[in-house]
Design a protein around this motif. Structure first.
Motif, PDB file in Angstrom:
ATOM      1  N   TYR A   1       0.810  -1.217   0.000  1.00  0.00           N
ATOM      2  CA  TYR A   1       0.000   0.000   0.000  1.00  0.00           C
ATOM      3  C   TYR A   1       0.843   1.266   0.000  1.00  0.00           C
ATOM      4  N   LYS A   2       2.068   1.143   0.476  1.00  0.00           N
ATOM      5  CA  LYS A   2       2.956   2.303   0.421  1.00  0.00           C
ATOM      6  C   LYS A   2       3.208   2.661  -1.044  1.00  0.00           C
ATOM      7  N   VAL A   3       3.511   1.646  -1.836  1.00  0.00           N
ATOM      8  CA  VAL A   3       3.736   1.875  -3.271  1.00  0.00           C
ATOM      9  C   VAL A   3       2.472   2.430  -3.919  1.00  0.00           C
ATOM     10  N   ILE A   4       1.328   1.851  -3.530  1.00  0.00           N
ATOM     11  CA  ILE A   4       0.059   2.310  -4.107  1.00  0.00           C
ATOM     12  C   ILE A   4      -0.161   3.794  -3.791  1.00  0.00           C
ATOM     13  N   ASN A   5       0.145   4.189  -2.555  1.00  0.00           N
ATOM     14  CA  ASN A   5      -0.047   5.579  -2.161  1.00  0.00           C
ATOM     15  C   ASN A   5       0.885   6.520  -2.923  1.00  0.00           C
ATOM     16  N   TYR A   6       2.138   6.114  -3.071  1.00  0.00           N
ATOM     17  CA  TYR A   6       3.073   6.966  -3.819  1.00  0.00           C
ATOM     18  C   TYR A   6       2.617   7.105  -5.261  1.00  0.00           C
ATOM     19  N   ALA A   7       2.208   5.954  -5.846  1.00  0.00           N
ATOM     20  CA  ALA A   7       1.763   5.981  -7.244  1.00  0.00           C
ATOM     21  C   ALA A   7       0.536   6.878  -7.374  1.00  0.00           C
ATOM     22  N   ASN A   8      -0.392   6.764  -6.423  1.00  0.00           N
ATOM     23  CA  ASN A   8      -1.580   7.626  -6.442  1.00  0.00           C
ATOM     24  C   ASN A   8      -1.190   9.100  -6.341  1.00  0.00           C
ATOM     25  N   SER A   9      -0.188   9.400  -5.499  1.00  0.00           N
ATOM     26  CA  SER A   9       0.245  10.791  -5.342  1.00  0.00           C
ATOM     27  C   SER A   9       0.793  11.331  -6.652  1.00  0.00           C
ATOM     28  N   VAL A  10       1.638  10.537  -7.313  1.00  0.00           N
ATOM     29  CA  VAL A  10       2.216  10.992  -8.580  1.00  0.00           C
ATOM     30  C   VAL A  10       1.112  11.241  -9.590  1.00  0.00           C
ATOM     31  N   MET A  11       0.147  10.314  -9.648  1.00  0.00           N
ATOM     32  CA  MET A  11      -0.917  10.467 -10.648  1.00  0.00           C
ATOM     33  C   MET A  11      -1.804  11.664 -10.343  1.00  0.00           C
ATOM     34  N   TYR A  12      -1.892  12.038  -9.047  1.00  0.00           N
ATOM     35  CA  TYR A  12      -2.696  13.186  -8.671  1.00  0.00           C
ATOM     36  C   TYR A  12      -1.980  14.504  -8.999  1.00  0.00           C
ATOM     37  N   TYR A  13      -0.696  14.535  -8.653  1.00  0.00           N
ATOM     38  CA  TYR A  13       0.014  15.810  -8.775  1.00  0.00           C
ATOM     39  C   TYR A  13       0.605  16.072 -10.160  1.00  0.00           C
ATOM     40  N   ALA A  14       1.048  15.001 -10.858  1.00  0.00           N
ATOM     41  CA  ALA A  14       1.750  15.229 -12.133  1.00  0.00           C
ATOM     42  C   ALA A  14       0.941  16.077 -13.116  1.00  0.00           C
ATOM     43  N   PRO A  15      -0.370  15.796 -13.304  1.00  0.00           N
ATOM     44  CA  PRO A  15      -1.132  16.652 -14.225  1.00  0.00           C
ATOM     45  C   PRO A  15      -1.206  18.101 -13.752  1.00  0.00           C
ATOM     46  N   LEU A  16      -1.243  18.310 -12.427  1.00  0.00           N
ATOM     47  CA  LEU A  16      -1.307  19.683 -11.906  1.00  0.00           C
ATOM     48  C   LEU A  16      -0.011  20.428 -12.210  1.00  0.00           C
ATOM     49  N   VAL A  17       1.106  19.731 -12.028  1.00  0.00           N
ATOM     50  CA  VAL A  17       2.399  20.350 -12.325  1.00  0.00           C
ATOM     51  C   VAL A  17       2.478  20.648 -13.807  1.00  0.00           C
ATOM     52  N   GLN A  18       1.998  19.695 -14.597  1.00  0.00           N
ATOM     53  CA  GLN A  18       2.051  19.864 -16.055  1.00  0.00           C
ATOM     54  C   GLN A  18       1.220  21.067 -16.502  1.00  0.00           C
ATOM     55  N   GLN A  19       0.044  21.241 -15.897  1.00  0.00           N
ATOM     56  CA  GLN A  19      -0.835  22.333 -16.323  1.00  0.00           C
ATOM     57  C   GLN A  19      -0.370  23.698 -15.849  1.00  0.00           C
ATOM     58  N   ASP A  20       0.085  23.767 -14.591  1.00  0.00           N
ATOM     59  CA  ASP A  20       0.272  25.085 -13.989  1.00  0.00           C
ATOM     60  C   ASP A  20       1.712  25.477 -13.696  1.00  0.00           C
ATOM     61  N   MET A  21       2.611  24.526 -13.619  1.00  0.00           N
ATOM     62  CA  MET A  21       3.906  24.850 -13.046  1.00  0.00           C
ATOM     63  C   MET A  21       5.059  24.795 -14.041  1.00  0.00           C
ATOM     64  N   ASP A  22       5.229  23.644 -14.641  1.00  0.00           N
ATOM     65  CA  ASP A  22       6.470  23.424 -15.374  1.00  0.00           C
ATOM     66  C   ASP A  22       6.134  22.979 -16.796  1.00  0.00           C
ATOM     67  N   LYS A  23       6.466  23.826 -17.726  1.00  0.00           N
ATOM     68  CA  LYS A  23       6.110  23.531 -19.108  1.00  0.00           C
ATOM     69  C   LYS A  23       6.990  22.428 -19.702  1.00  0.00           C
ATOM     70  N   THR A  24       8.116  22.147 -19.084  1.00  0.00           N
ATOM     71  CA  THR A  24       8.970  21.079 -19.622  1.00  0.00           C
ATOM     72  C   THR A  24       8.370  19.709 -19.344  1.00  0.00           C
ATOM     73  N   LEU A  25       7.408  19.686 -18.445  1.00  0.00           N
ATOM     74  CA  LEU A  25       6.696  18.438 -18.185  1.00  0.00           C
ATOM     75  C   LEU A  25       5.542  18.386 -19.188  1.00  0.00           C
ATOM     76  N   THR A  26       5.812  17.730 -20.305  1.00  0.00           N
ATOM     77  CA  THR A  26       4.830  17.744 -21.391  1.00  0.00           C
ATOM     78  C   THR A  26       3.785  16.659 -21.195  1.00  0.00           C
ATOM     79  N   VAL A  27       2.721  16.767 -21.974  1.00  0.00           N
ATOM     80  CA  VAL A  27       1.635  15.793 -21.873  1.00  0.00           C
ATOM     81  C   VAL A  27       2.141  14.367 -22.134  1.00  0.00           C
ATOM     82  N   PRO A  28       2.942  14.143 -23.184  1.00  0.00           N
ATOM     83  CA  PRO A  28       3.426  12.753 -23.392  1.00  0.00           C
ATOM     84  C   PRO A  28       4.227  12.226 -22.203  1.00  0.00           C
TER      85      PRO A  28
END
Lengths: 1089, 475
Positions: free
Chosen positions: B107-134
């Motif tokens: 579940y630790k891995v599951i939680n980390y994976a969930n965190s990445v999936m939650y935050y990565a799109p937010l970073v991509q949209q609002d923060m860092d343009k080098t983090l592209t959609v692909p």
């Protein structure tokens, strides 16, 4: 924060700027004469004052009593004053010459006149009208006390204020609990307020995780005991409400002496003290020790193996032919504990000047203490400087400044503090354990002693790092602690009208501590190139607090019948702590004791932490006909330790008092002077010690890397629900003054319940599907209920002879009411020797501990057979041999008890000594505690005796366990001479068994009753007659002699039953043979001139 | 009068202080952020923040390697250990306080994976343009893979488990989630992995899951779900991407140095050079005993590792034990979750379960493994579904010896068609009894097929009142 201070600053400026208003110049002149002889007076103050008594212009008279003063208007007033004469106010009435005659005053110079009713230390209410539970000590009662700290002086004096010292070393810290332990993991120590200014006494919050060693922070209040005028302890919620969450565990309010209107008065006190320790435990000498070790080995190895294993070992075989001529080094009878224990001398100086005039008063004092410790290598030097300055700008506006500085140099024994360090490794414990046949100093083959410590790098007992020569260790290695504490407080008091008072306090508190430790290679006999030697530790902590408090007091109604007062308060605090630590080793030279230079850096660490709080307080007090007093108020508090969702708390408090003695049915009873029934209820908030707890934190570490990409893990979740602990307290009591005010009885009953207990992360679990296993939260309830009473009776009060008696007793009962099932706090592995079990569970008090019931020893083989509940032998199925008692081991194996082994009660008769057989053994909390003592004076002589008692707590005598376990190469006490040796011996002392068996499981054997009554102090003071003092140009001369801790009644077998209470509730009350409180005799002289 | 002036001046000033200071500044004044630690408010701003949690998620998955591989072996018939709690599970003596039945590491891995999936799109949209959609898509596919891998172990070990699909960011989330049935979890896994498959890249950095690692896991899930056609489809997809078996001559490169270009699909990476070692797992695998007699190895079978037995896969030795990692000092064997040999075996199994008419093709596939391993003497072509199933199990056992698959193979066979073959697994467990007393106790246990799964650890039940104990252990 900054903005608030800025505004306060401008406020001050505005007040100041109004002085500059000046009109055109008019001159007034004249002569001042003495009314008695009619002679001109020189040095008389002539001042023009305004309607508020504010000075506008001034001068003094010349040698002929003449003056000339410039005044701002011809319609003003001049004030004429001189010490020793009555002050006069004269209207100018446009006169140009005014001659005045002054009358001599009857008041004696230097006398302190107390005007009006005595105020409590909060400065608002009078003692007479207090509706809350407050304990109070006037320092006049304790004049002849010689202590280095205030807390020690307070021990046993006030109801339910439990003070225990961490150890008897100079400057060692103390644990203070007011009305029991009210929280599991938050701060438990009370707030200390000096002259209305609160001081955060904990040096740092983060320390309670890191080392939990309260001792490091030494004395809490850096005020010289001689400077103190009175101390009040606020206990109930009604009393502490104004201080908010800081005061959740009670308040110690200290008022220091200030200057008064007089010529300069000088005061000097000198004290000399000699201290020595209570009796040390008797230990085995060299030959007894060697015999014991051989027996331990023999019992374990049995005869054939004993010989094969080449026992006895050369170190304890006393063979004069030992190669290398080591014989004499190992053929001594050294009493190590005695070698590191010494008689200690202390001297103390205190000097003060105070005085004042019409407008201002001052007091300056210097205290110096040079205290020796009874353990070699410990000591304390302390300087206190304090300045109090009061200035009345006008009758309406006055300011006070208080500046205190303390310098503190403390010598301690070195402690490893790394993973080597445990309590078992403290110097005194090592001295108890060290083999007594070894020599302190090196000897050669002819038994000639050399001036070097004998420090072999390894001995039978292990490496010298594990157990060094204690004398070498005490003298060569050390830890110095330096503390600098500056507290500057500025108070402005403005009486706007007779109904409105404004008061502002601004305080800066800077607290610097520095620690320097050094372990030279010689101290542990290692080579100088060994990693563990020439180890230096430098540690700095800097703590800065800014505190401001603004009060408005509004008294709309002040009549004989009605009395209504409103109080509003705003306070703000910011505290910042910085820490830096560096450890190096492998220094080139043992004289290079600092961490500088190109040494090997073992570790470096630094951090900073910050917290802020804001508080708003409002209350109203209404008094009707001097009979009924009602107070209603609330504090709203915000703290940066909590998330924005949970950071604000509202804490109401109310109190009621009924002066029964004013009622008609009691009014006529002569023996009652004042009788008041009081009640209070309130809630106070408590915060955890740590900051930033609510943040969702991320941890970056090399160990989280994946394929070279740096890894960062979320380490916890955001704790939006983390909030205040709420301590609700109900208090009911009465105050009685009677028999011409000679008898004072105070009585209180309280019920204190802590709601929303702060449960620290490591004990509190959550389902692991969250990705985390633990989190901090607020849940659970704990209760402290108690009763306390104090009696103060001046039995005889005559001109030449007084006799008074005081007594106090208190009782507190702690109980955990409710805890969530996710909370688990349990320590102790009962399959291992030396462990006791503690657990925090609902329905039980905190501080209880559990273990086996000890029944002595198995006298012979038959004794080790298992018996069922009826006492019949138990056989294994199909066998005719009775089963033997066993102890189950951790890895699933078991140990079969043999004759001579320790016998524990098999409570469930299953033939196994295991966790199912453990019973409740005792509790850290005393049942009752308090103090009492008479005080008598005849003419110049005063005799003051005080006894202190603490009854009903249990102590685990760890030192006895260490010195009676006969399990390894440690030296043991002479009690082990009565050990079991052969079949049939009936003794309580089991056999010696090297590294085997379970003879020292945590059991009732080492648990002892810690109750005691102690002769805390007894003193005789002689006040020389005034006439004698004046002959040698002194105002006062006093001498005294005091004895401390001269005798203790206790059944406790250790050195002293006053064992430091554990600083955390899940720790055990173990006696680790720290330096006990010493027996001391003090000789003192005090003069005033 | 001056006096009046005081009160005129002071009263408003004090009032001003109170009003202004108190009501506008309080919240600002009380917001104090820590200097020494990284907090959420200052994190999740850049691409590298996201990548570092991705790395930490893989690293966290390393923590369950030991548990996954040993629990995948010790309950079976080939591997035994004397290491405490694992050995108790090995002899089917499983208590609810056994530390190895804790599921927190998954579940630790599951939680980390969930965190990445939650935050990565937010970073991509609002923060860092080098983090592209692909890039975000690829990250998401990898995180779905790790989350699904974790859940797949959870359902195979515990059957019904709590299904958590959101990160635990604050204490406002629901902590006390009850279990979901195996069917619900498997449905989620299929959906997640199908999505991951569409988002994934064909090539990734070493150690990261690519499209075919995802497909291999998906095939395995389908096989477990008894959806054989889908399993075959994904096996074919992997085959068409130019994966093949490592030739017999270089077979040991699979284990040392590892990361076979041809065969490896997903390996949990360790690296001595990068100081990412694991002595703990290394020594535990060294301590296991592999029963090679039971595995029925032909003496020429190089998968027997000579006298050293297959546990030497982790010490990196060839068949005569020449290149031991211990002599080189590298405690960094990779743990192979999927390799192409597995795809072949899965496809063979699915073929036969789908239709008896596929038997010749299935035999061909299995023989390929036997030939590569050098175990042709022990391999026999079979002509009935029943016989093939037994041969398949045996061949799988030899091919994946000590690779953490045996127990799941046995369980998959036994549970097929609603535990039609439970007696088969029961016999294996009963064979572990040392005396008649133990045998009698075990007999009563193996009837309950829920007993083939692990109990929920006592602590978890205590901390979460909404969980219900596995019925086989709650009596």
């Amino acid at each position: 924060m900054k903005r608030i201070y800025l505004i306060l600053f401008f406020t001050t400026l505005l007040i100041g700027s109004t002085y500059t208003a000046m009109a055109q110049s008019i001159y007034v002149s004249g002569q001042i004469k003495d009314s008695g002889l009619g002679e001109p007076l020189m040095g008389v103050n002539i001042v023009e004052v305004d309607a508020n008594g504010r000075y506008l212009n001034g001068t003094i008279t010349d040698i002929n009593g003449n003056y000339i003063v410039k005044v701002s208007s011809g319609t003003g007033t001049i004030q004429v004053s001189m010490l020793g004469f009555e002050k006069q106010l004269v209207k100018i009435n446009k006169r140009a010459r005014i001659d005045i005659t002054l009358e001599e005053t009857s008041t004696q110079l230097g006398d302190i006149t107390i005007v009006g009713e005595k105020m409590s230390n909060d400065g608002v209410t009078t003692i007479r009208d207090q509706a809350v539970a407050v304990g109070r000590i006037e320092m006049k009662e304790m004049k002849s006390s010689m202590t280095s700290s205030v807390e020690e002086m307070l021990q046993g004096r006030l109801g339910n204020v439990d003070i225990t010292s961490m150890s008897g070393d100079p400057g060692a810290g103390l644990n203070i609990r007011i009305r029991g332990t009210a929280t599991l993991n938050s701060k438990n120590s009370p707030l200390i307020v000096v002259n209305g200014i609160p001081y955060d006494t904990e040096v740092d919050e983060s320390f309670n995780i890191a080392s939990a060693d309260v001792e490091k922070f030494g004395n809490l209040i850096d005020v010289a005991p001689e400077d103190i005028e009175s101390i009040e302890v606020l206990k109930d919620a009604g009393a502490t409400a104004i201080w908010g969450s800081k005061a959740a565990n009670g308040v110690l309010m200290i008022k220091t002496k200030r200057g008064t209107r007089s010529k300069p008065v000088f005061e000097y006190t000198f004290k000399f003290t000699q201290a020595h320790e209570p009796n040390l435990l008797p230990m085995l000498d060299g030959s007894d020790y060697s015999m014991l070790i051989a027996e331990e080995k023999y019992n374990t190895l049995m005869r054939e193996n004993f010989l094969v294993d080449k026992w006895p070992n050369k170190e304890i075989s006393y063979n004069p032919d030992w190669l290398g001529n080591e014989y004499w080094n190992y053929a001594q009878n050294t009493n190590w504990i005695k070698e590191i224990t010494d008689v200690a001398n202390t001297q103390q100086h205190f000097f003060a000047v105070k005085g004042g005039g019409e407008k201002s008063a001052y007091k300056v004092s210097v205290g110096y203490l040079d205290e020796g410790g009874t353990t070699v290598g410990t000591g304390l030097k302390k300087i206190n400087l304090s300045t109090a300055f009061d200035y009345n700008i006008s009758t309406k506006l006055k300011f006070n400044t208080d500046i205190m500085y303390t310098r503190y140099d403390q010598d301690n024994n070195y402690d490893y503090e790394d993973n080597y360090y445990t309590n078992e490794k403290s110097l005194r414990t090592m001295a108890y354990r060290k083999s007594p046949n070894q020599s302190v100093y090196e000897r050669d083959s002819n038994n000639v002693v050399y001036p070097n410590y004998f420090t072999p790098s390894t001995t039978l007992q292990g490496s010298a790092q594990e157990i060094p020569n204690p004398v070498a260790f005490a003298n060569l290695a050390g830890a110095k602690r330096y503390k600098d504490n500056v507290r500057a407080g500025f108070t402005l008091n403005y009486v706007a009208t007779d109904k409105i008072i404004l008061n502002t306090i601004l305080t800066l508190d800077v607290f610097d501590t520095k620690m320097e430790k050094f372990l030279p290679y010689k101290a542990i006999g290692a080579n100088y190139y060994s990693e563990s030697t020439n180890k230096a530790v430098n540690e700095f902590t800097n703590k800065t607090s800014l505190y401001s408090m603004t009060k408005i007091i509004y008294k709309p109604i002040q009549s004989a019948l009605h009395d209504l007062v409103f109080l509003g308060q705003f306070d703000a605090e910011g505290t910042n702590t910085r820490f830096y630590k560096k450890t190096t080793s492998l220094g080139f030279s043992p004289y290079e004791t600092s961490t500088v230079g190109d040494k090997v850096i073992v570790s470096q660490d630094s951090w900073a932490t910050d917290f802020r709080s804001l508080g708003f307080f409002a209350n109203a007090t209404y008094k009707f006909n001097d009979k009924y007093i009602v107070t209603l108020g609330a504090k709203v508090e915000g703290n940066s330790k909590y998330s924005p969702e949970s950071r604000w708390g509202v804490f109401p408090a109310t109190s009621l008092a009924w002066r029964v003695s004013e009622e008609s049915f009691l009014k006529n009873l002569e023996f009652i002077n004042d009788f008041k029934i009081r009640g209070s209820w309130g809630i106070s908030g408590n915060t955890p010690g740590d900051n930033y707890l609510y943040f969702n934190e991320y941890d970056a570490s090399n160990s989280y890397n994946y394929m070279g990409i740096p890894g960062v893990r979320p380490t916890n979740m955001e704790l939006t629900a983390l909030q205040w602990e709420n301590i609700e307290q109900l208090n009911i009591g009465f105050s009685f003054y009677g028999i011409k005010n000679r008898l004072n009885v105070e009585f209180d009953v309280y019920d204190k319940t802590t709601h929303d207990l702060y449960l620290v992360e490591w004990d509190n679990h959550i389902p692991s599907q969250t990705g985390f296993t633990n989190y901090a939260t607020n849940e659970g309830t704990m209760s402290n209920r108690g009763i306390e009473t104090s009696i103060d009776y001046k039995v005889i009060e005559r001109k030449d002879f007084t006799f008074s008696f005081n007594f106090n007793i208190s009782h507190n009962e702690n109980m955990v009411i409710d805890l969530p099932s996710n909370f688990q706090s349990e320590t102790g592995v009962m399959t291992e020797n030396g462990e006791y079990k503690t657990k925090i569970v609902a329905g039980k008090p905190m501080g209880a501990f559990y273990g086996y019931n000890y029944l002595g020893g198995y006298s012979d083989l038959n004794d080790t057979y298992v018996k069922d509940a009826n006492g019949d032998l138990v056989y294994e199925i199909g066998s005719t041999v009775p089963m033997r008692m066993i102890h189950t081991e951790n890895d699933g194996g078991y140990y079969e008890f043999k004759a001579g082994d320790a016998k524990y009660e098999d409570r469930n008769h299953d033939g196994k000594i295991d966790e199912l057989d453990i019973i409740y053994l005792g509790n850290t909390n005393p049942i009752v505690m308090g103090g009492f003592g008479p005080r008598a004076s005849y003419k110049g002589f005063t005799v003051n005796v005080f006894l202190y008692y603490r009854v009903g707590n249990e102590i685990i005598n760890q030192t006895r366990m260490d010195t009676e376990k006969m399990y390894n190469f440690d030296n043991q006490s002479t009690a082990t001479n009565s050990r079991w040796r052969s079949e049939g011996d009936e003794t309580d002392m089991p056999r010696a068994l090297f590294g085997e068996g379970y003879n020292w499981l945590g059991s009732s054997r080492f648990v002892e009753d810690g109750s005691f009554i102690r002769f805390k102090s007894a003193s005789i003071t002689y006040d020389f007659p005034k006439s004698f003092a004046q002959k040698i140009n002194l105002k006062e001369l006093k001498m005294y002699i005091t004895g401390y801790n001269m005798y203790t009644w206790s059944n406790y077998s250790g050195q002293d039953p006053e064992v430091g209470m554990p600083s955390r509730p899940d720790q055990l009350p173990k006696d680790y043979s720290r330096t006990p409180p010493s027996i001391r005799y003090t000789l003192g002289v005090s003069i005033v001139f | 009068m001056v006096v009046l002036k005081y009160s005129v001046v002071i009263k408003p000033v004090i009032g001003f202080i109170l009003i202004v200071a108190l009501f506008t500044n309080c919240e600002d004044f009380l917001n104090v952020e820590p200097e020494n630690v990284l907090i959420q408010e200052e994190f999740w701003k850049t691409k590298s923040d996201v990548m570092s949690v991705v790395a930490a998620t893989y690293d966290a998955a390393r923590e369950y390697t030991e548990q996954s591989f040993l629990l995948g072996e010790v309950r079976g018939d080939y591997v035994s250990t004397n290491s405490g709690d694992y050995s108790a599970i090995g002899i089917n003596n499983i208590s609810t306080t056994n530390s190895k039945v804790k599921w927190g590491t998954y579940y630790k891995v599951i939680n980390y994976a969930n965190s990445v999936m939650y935050y990565a799109p937010l970073v991509q949209q609002d923060m860092d343009k080098t983090l592209t959609v692909p890039i975000v898509n690829q990250i998401k596919s990898e995180m779905l893979f790790l989350r699904s891998l974790s859940y797949f172990y959870l359902v195979r070990l515990w059957k019904d488990v709590p299904l958590v699909l959101r990160p635990t960011i604050s204490d406002t989330v629901e902590f006390y989630i009850p279990t979901s049935t195996e069917d619900v979890v498997l449905k989620q896994l299929v959906a997640d992995l199908e999505l991951a498959n569409t988002l994934a890249s064909e090539t990734t950095e070493l150690g990261h899951a690519n499209k075919y690692a995802i497909q291999a896991l998906l095939a395995d899930v389908y096989l477990w779900k008894e959806d054989y056609q889908s399993c075959i489809d994904y096996c074919d997809s992997i085959e068409s991407a130019n994966y093949s078996l490592e030739p017999d001559t270089t077979m040991f490169n699979l284990y040392f140095p590892g990361n076979s270009q041809k065969e490896s699909l997903f390996e949990m990476q360790y690296s001595y050079v990068l100081k990412e070692n694991d002595w703990g797992i290394y020594s535990i695998f060294n301590g296991i005993t592999v029963n090679v007699t039971k595995m029925n190895f032909d003496n020429n079978d190089r998968r027997k590792f000579g006298t050293k037995t297959p546990k030497w896969k982790y010490t990196g030795a060839d068949e005569i034990g020449q290149v031991a990692r211990t002599t080189v000092g590298y405690p960094d064997p990779n743990y192979i979750y999927y390799r192409y040999a597995d795809v072949i075996a899965m496809k063979a199994e699915a073929f036969v379960e789908l239709s008896e008419s596929n038997l010749p093709a299935a035999n061909d596939l299995l023989e390929e493994l036997a030939i590569r391993g050098g175990g042709t003497a022990t391999f026999v072509r079979t002509y009935s579904r029943e016989d093939f199933r037994l041969v398949l199990l045996e061949e799988r056992g030899r091919e994946f010896g000590a690779e953490g698959k045996r127990w799941f193979d046995l369980l998959r066979v036994a549970k097929r068609n609603s535990f039609e073959n439970y007696q088969f697994l029961a016999d294996i467990l009963l064979a572990k009894a040392k005396n008649t007393q133990e045998l009698n106790i075990m007999k009563s246990k193996v009837i309950d097929t829920m007993g083939y799964f692990l109990p929920i650890h006592e602590d978890e039940l205590k901390y979460n009142k909404n969980l219900k104990q596995n019925t086989a252990y709650s009596r």
